[in-house]
Enzyme design. Structure first.
Site, PDB file in Angstrom:
ATOM      1  N   ALA A  70       0.842  -1.199   0.000  1.00  0.00           N
ATOM      2  CA  ALA A  70       0.000   0.000   0.000  1.00  0.00           C
ATOM      3  C   ALA A  70       0.876   1.247   0.000  1.00  0.00           C
ATOM      4  O   ALA A  70       2.004   1.222   0.490  1.00  0.00           O
ATOM      5  CB  ALA A  70      -0.909  -0.001   1.233  1.00  0.00           C
ATOM      6  N   ASP A  71       0.326   2.320  -0.547  1.00  0.00           N
ATOM      7  CA  ASP A  71       1.018   3.603  -0.511  1.00  0.00           C
ATOM      8  C   ASP A  71      -0.005   4.712  -0.698  1.00  0.00           C
ATOM      9  O   ASP A  71      -1.115   4.480  -1.184  1.00  0.00           O
ATOM     10  CB  ASP A  71       2.088   3.697  -1.594  1.00  0.00           C
TER      11      ASP A  71
END
Length: 194
Positions: A70-71
């Protein structure tokens, strides 16, 4: 086996509270260097591709695992923001965001057998209030080193909420993990009960 390719306490907490059993392996992806290699990507593309790079990095070490990367990318008009390097850069980011609305894009990817098998992103819109410079300095004093641990220099789940006058979007997306979409995908993959 599910592995979260993130050291984010917020992401870990969301998965734990959702009842998932998982382990953690920190990805070896330099976010700033990655972003500098792709300056023409949209903020949404950047968020998703950074998430994919993180998931893939960890998946290459754990071939039988389902890896979640995730980012987040923050976009204000045509400018994208990364995590501030230090207090001075955090101050500059928050001054630029003060009194404006920005987009917070959370990208997520799932990798398995050293391949990215799913990518997704969600967008929230946040409006900062026109806080004073004195409030800004007080806020920076309060959060200390934490100012460089999240994009934009704020953690909305803590004192950072005082920076805002309006928040529009999914709570999980704002915290950095589009959780409902992820859970649906994990059910489709047979990783969690349907």
């Amino acid at each position: 086996m599910i592995i979260l390719a993130s050291t984010s306490p917020a992401r870990q907490s969301m998965l734990r509270q959702a009842g998932l059993a998982f382990s953690i392996d920190a990805p070896q992806v330099n976010e700033r260097q990655f972003a500098s290699l792709h300056p023409h990507w949209s903020p949404s593309d950047m968020a998703v591709e950074l998430a994919a790079a993180k998931a893939l990095d960890v998946a290459q070490r754990h071939h039988d695992a389902t890896v979640i990367g995730a980012d987040q990318v923050l976009a204000l008009a045509d400018r994208s923001f990364s995590k501030p390097r230090d207090r001075a850069e955090c101050r500059e980011h928050l001054r630029a965001l003060r009194g404006t609305s920005h987009l917070l894009i959370s990208g997520i990817a799932v990798a398995k057998d050293a391949q990215v098998i799913w990518r997704h992103h969600e967008v929230a819109r946040l409006t900062m209030r026109s806080f004073s410079d004195a409030f800004l300095e007080s806020y920076l004093d309060r959060i200390g080193e934490d100012c460089s641990s999240s994009v934009g220099g704020y953690k909305i789940e803590g004192p950072g909420i005082q920076l805002f006058e309006r928040v529009e979007g999914d709570h999980f997306t704002i915290l950095g993990l589009p959780l409902l979409a992820l859970l649906a995908r994990l059910r489709e993959l047979g990783e969690i009960a349907t």
